[in-house]
Design a protein around this motif. Structure first.
Motif, PDB file in Angstrom:
ATOM      1  N   ASP A  26     -30.987  55.941  82.709  1.00 43.69           N
ATOM      2  CA  ASP A  26     -30.307  55.730  82.101  1.00 43.69           C
ATOM      3  C   ASP A  26     -29.172  55.114  82.937  1.00 43.69           C
ATOM      4  O   ASP A  26     -28.378  55.494  83.537  1.00 43.69           O
ATOM      5  CB  ASP A  26     -30.267  57.542  81.868  1.00 43.69           C
ATOM      6  N   SER A  27     -28.300  54.557  81.481  1.00 42.87           N
ATOM      7  CA  SER A  27     -27.504  54.085  81.826  1.00 42.87           C
ATOM      8  C   SER A  27     -25.976  54.898  80.801  1.00 42.87           C
ATOM      9  O   SER A  27     -26.931  54.938  79.321  1.00 42.87           O
ATOM     10  CB  SER A  27     -27.298  52.659  81.862  1.00 42.87           C
ATOM     11  N   LYS A  28     -24.450  54.982  81.042  1.00 43.99           N
ATOM     12  CA  LYS A  28     -24.183  55.229  79.719  1.00 43.99           C
ATOM     13  C   LYS A  28     -22.279  54.999  80.713  1.00 43.99           C
ATOM     14  O   LYS A  28     -22.315  54.528  81.779  1.00 43.99           O
ATOM     15  CB  LYS A  28     -23.728  57.034  79.712  1.00 43.99           C
ATOM     16  N   GLN A  29     -21.773  54.569  79.371  1.00 44.32           N
ATOM     17  CA  GLN A  29     -20.828  54.032  79.203  1.00 44.32           C
ATOM     18  C   GLN A  29     -19.678  55.040  79.668  1.00 44.32           C
ATOM     19  O   GLN A  29     -18.915  56.116  78.939  1.00 44.32           O
ATOM     20  CB  GLN A  29     -19.979  53.134  77.866  1.00 44.32           C
ATOM     21  N   GLU A  30     -19.168  54.933  80.438  1.00 43.15           N
ATOM     22  CA  GLU A  30     -17.556  56.471  81.082  1.00 43.15           C
ATOM     23  C   GLU A  30     -16.501  55.198  81.208  1.00 43.15           C
ATOM     24  O   GLU A  30     -16.754  54.328  81.390  1.00 43.15           O
ATOM     25  CB  GLU A  30     -17.899  57.470  82.375  1.00 43.15           C
ATOM     26  N   ASP A  31     -15.015  56.028  80.776  1.00 40.75           N
ATOM     27  CA  ASP A  31     -14.052  55.213  80.802  1.00 40.75           C
ATOM     28  C   ASP A  31     -13.829  53.780  80.919  1.00 40.75           C
ATOM     29  O   ASP A  31     -13.799  52.835  80.476  1.00 40.75           O
ATOM     30  CB  ASP A  31     -13.038  56.137  81.781  1.00 40.75           C
ATOM     31  N   ASP A  32     -13.845  53.280  82.310  1.00 44.13           N
ATOM     32  CA  ASP A  32     -13.690  52.353  82.681  1.00 44.13           C
ATOM     33  C   ASP A  32     -14.950  50.978  83.783  1.00 44.13           C
ATOM     34  O   ASP A  32     -14.655  50.488  84.539  1.00 44.13           O
ATOM     35  CB  ASP A  32     -12.311  51.940  83.768  1.00 44.13           C
ATOM     36  N   CYS A  33     -16.044  51.662  83.306  1.00 42.23           N
ATOM     37  CA  CYS A  33     -17.439  51.656  84.737  1.00 42.23           C
ATOM     38  C   CYS A  33     -18.419  52.131  83.719  1.00 42.23           C
ATOM     39  O   CYS A  33     -18.604  52.590  83.274  1.00 42.23           O
ATOM     40  CB  CYS A  33     -17.274  52.198  85.999  1.00 42.23           C
ATOM     41  N   LEU A  34     -19.164  51.233  84.074  1.00 45.71           N
ATOM     42  CA  LEU A  34     -21.142  51.637  83.463  1.00 45.71           C
ATOM     43  C   LEU A  34     -21.459  52.211  84.659  1.00 45.71           C
ATOM     44  O   LEU A  34     -21.954  52.387  85.629  1.00 45.71           O
ATOM     45  CB  LEU A  34     -21.651  50.473  83.587  1.00 45.71           C
ATOM     46  N   VAL A  35     -22.168  54.107  84.264  1.00 41.84           N
ATOM     47  CA  VAL A  35     -22.794  54.591  84.966  1.00 41.84           C
ATOM     48  C   VAL A  35     -24.384  54.440  84.907  1.00 41.84           C
ATOM     49  O   VAL A  35     -24.607  54.323  84.021  1.00 41.84           O
ATOM     50  CB  VAL A  35     -22.815  56.295  84.701  1.00 41.84           C
ATOM     51  N   TYR A  36     -24.647  54.612  85.769  1.00 34.67           N
ATOM     52  CA  TYR A  36     -26.439  54.284  85.866  1.00 34.67           C
ATOM     53  C   TYR A  36     -26.914  55.785  86.980  1.00 34.67           C
ATOM     54  O   TYR A  36     -26.773  55.295  87.872  1.00 34.67           O
ATOM     55  CB  TYR A  36     -26.921  53.061  86.342  1.00 34.67           C
ATOM     56  N   ASP A  37     -27.488  56.435  86.399  1.00 35.83           N
ATOM     57  CA  ASP A  37     -28.291  57.875  87.060  1.00 35.83           C
ATOM     58  C   ASP A  37     -29.561  57.365  86.980  1.00 35.83           C
ATOM     59  O   ASP A  37     -31.082  57.017  86.313  1.00 35.83           O
ATOM     60  CB  ASP A  37     -28.222  58.696  85.307  1.00 35.83           C
ATOM     61  N   LEU A  38     -30.032  57.718  88.451  1.00 37.43           N
ATOM     62  CA  LEU A  38     -31.507  57.536  88.728  1.00 37.43           C
ATOM     63  C   LEU A  38     -31.876  58.274  88.454  1.00 37.43           C
ATOM     64  O   LEU A  38     -31.868  59.773  89.467  1.00 37.43           O
ATOM     65  CB  LEU A  38     -31.736  56.518  90.354  1.00 37.43           C
ATOM     66  N   TYR A  39     -32.986  58.929  88.555  1.00 37.66           N
ATOM     67  CA  TYR A  39     -34.044  59.423  88.312  1.00 37.66           C
ATOM     68  C   TYR A  39     -34.738  59.858  88.798  1.00 37.66           C
ATOM     69  O   TYR A  39     -35.977  59.215  88.618  1.00 37.66           O
ATOM     70  CB  TYR A  39     -34.464  60.527  86.835  1.00 37.66           C
ATOM     71  N   LEU A  40     -35.452  61.231  90.047  1.00 35.17           N
ATOM     72  CA  LEU A  40     -36.745  60.808  90.558  1.00 35.17           C
ATOM     73  C   LEU A  40     -36.829  62.322  91.199  1.00 35.17           C
ATOM     74  O   LEU A  40     -35.936  62.995  91.379  1.00 35.17           O
ATOM     75  CB  LEU A  40     -36.509  59.969  91.674  1.00 35.17           C
ATOM     76  N   SER A  41     -38.141  62.320  91.785  1.00 33.47           N
ATOM     77  CA  SER A  41     -38.673  64.000  92.236  1.00 33.47           C
ATOM     78  C   SER A  41     -37.756  64.125  93.530  1.00 33.47           C
ATOM     79  O   SER A  41     -37.656  63.214  93.959  1.00 33.47           O
ATOM     80  CB  SER A  41     -40.353  63.858  92.753  1.00 33.47           C
ATOM     81  N   ALA A  42     -37.330  65.228  93.773  1.00 34.97           N
ATOM     82  CA  ALA A  42     -36.226  65.750  95.178  1.00 34.97           C
ATOM     83  C   ALA A  42     -37.450  65.065  96.118  1.00 34.97           C
ATOM     84  O   ALA A  42     -36.272  64.790  96.573  1.00 34.97           O
ATOM     85  CB  ALA A  42     -36.993  67.333  95.365  1.00 34.97           C
ATOM     86  N   THR A  43     -38.462  64.910  96.266  1.00 37.81           N
ATOM     87  CA  THR A  43     -39.599  64.513  97.596  1.00 37.81           C
ATOM     88  C   THR A  43     -38.776  63.168  97.803  1.00 37.81           C
ATOM     89  O   THR A  43     -38.413  61.992  98.578  1.00 37.81           O
ATOM     90  CB  THR A  43     -40.324  64.731  97.730  1.00 37.81           C
ATOM     91  N   ASP A  44     -39.277  62.171  96.523  1.00 36.47           N
ATOM     92  CA  ASP A  44     -39.170  61.008  96.973  1.00 36.47           C
ATOM     93  C   ASP A  44     -36.851  60.834  96.358  1.00 36.47           C
ATOM     94  O   ASP A  44     -36.916  59.528  97.595  1.00 36.47           O
ATOM     95  CB  ASP A  44     -39.102  60.129  95.228  1.00 36.47           C
ATOM     96  N   ALA A  45     -36.570  61.938  96.228  1.00 34.39           N
ATOM     97  CA  ALA A  45     -34.777  61.417  96.498  1.00 34.39           C
ATOM     98  C   ALA A  45     -34.120  61.040  97.856  1.00 34.39           C
ATOM     99  O   ALA A  45     -33.407  60.283  97.998  1.00 34.39           O
ATOM    100  CB  ALA A  45     -34.069  62.571  95.837  1.00 34.39           C
ATOM    101  N   GLY A  46     -34.970  61.754  98.759  1.00 35.76           N
ATOM    102  CA  GLY A  46     -34.476  61.817  99.617  1.00 35.76           C
ATOM    103  C   GLY A  46     -34.599  61.090 100.445  1.00 35.76           C
ATOM    104  O   GLY A  46     -34.449  60.419 101.617  1.00 35.76           O
ATOM    105  N   ARG A  47     -36.111  60.060 100.262  1.00 37.15           N
ATOM    106  CA  ARG A  47     -36.715  58.836 100.555  1.00 37.15           C
ATOM    107  C   ARG A  47     -35.355  58.056 100.327  1.00 37.15           C
ATOM    108  O   ARG A  47     -35.114  56.704 101.791  1.00 37.15           O
ATOM    109  CB  ARG A  47     -38.008  58.825 100.488  1.00 37.15           C
ATOM    110  N   VAL A  48     -35.355  57.664  99.262  1.00 31.32           N
ATOM    111  CA  VAL A  48     -34.493  56.851  98.499  1.00 31.32           C
ATOM    112  C   VAL A  48     -33.155  57.305  99.202  1.00 31.32           C
ATOM    113  O   VAL A  48     -32.208  55.607  99.705  1.00 31.32           O
ATOM    114  CB  VAL A  48     -33.971  56.894  97.358  1.00 31.32           C
ATOM    115  N   ILE A  49     -31.794  57.651  99.318  1.00 26.94           N
ATOM    116  CA  ILE A  49     -31.481  58.207  99.772  1.00 26.94           C
ATOM    117  C   ILE A  49     -31.401  58.382 101.635  1.00 26.94           C
ATOM    118  O   ILE A  49     -30.369  57.332 102.017  1.00 26.94           O
ATOM    119  CB  ILE A  49     -30.828  59.565 100.009  1.00 26.94           C
ATOM    120  N   GLY A  50     -31.970  58.701 102.151  1.00 24.54           N
ATOM    121  CA  GLY A  50     -32.067  58.067 103.337  1.00 24.54           C
ATOM    122  C   GLY A  50     -31.019  58.137 104.362  1.00 24.54           C
ATOM    123  O   GLY A  50     -30.592  59.383 103.955  1.00 24.54           O
TER     124      GLY A  50
END
Length: 84
Positions: A26-50
């Motif tokens: 999802d993307s949303k506009q906040e004050d001076d920046c564009l914010v992207y929120d990446l949603y994924l399963s908790a197990t995949d999040a660990g792999r994506v964070i590294g």
């Protein structure tokens, strides 16, 4: 050449995830920046964070580099989804 940041994020993350259907950006506009929120399963999040966030930092570097022509800042948040 204009790059779709949402598709770029999904293209990078898809090979790392086991549960590809839960990936959502999802993307949303906040004050001076564009914010992207990446949603994924908790197990995949660990792999994506590294380890020590190295994979996440690499993803952010690529995403930020694609936005170098725009004056607007970008933030990428990785949001693990919990199953209830």
């Amino acid at each position: 050449m204009e790059v779709d940041i949402v598709n770029l994020i999904k293209t990078i993350v898809m090979p790392l995830a086991d549960d590809k259907e839960q990936i959502k950006v999802d993307s949303k506009q906040e004050d001076d920046c564009l914010v992207y929120d990446l949603y994924l399963s908790a197990t995949d999040a660990g792999r994506v964070i590294g380890k020590q966030g190295r994979v996440a930092q690499a993803i952010r570097t690529v995403v930020y580099a694609q936005n170098h022509k725009n004056e607007q800042r970008i933030k990428l948040n990785i949001v693990p989804m919990t199953v209830e």
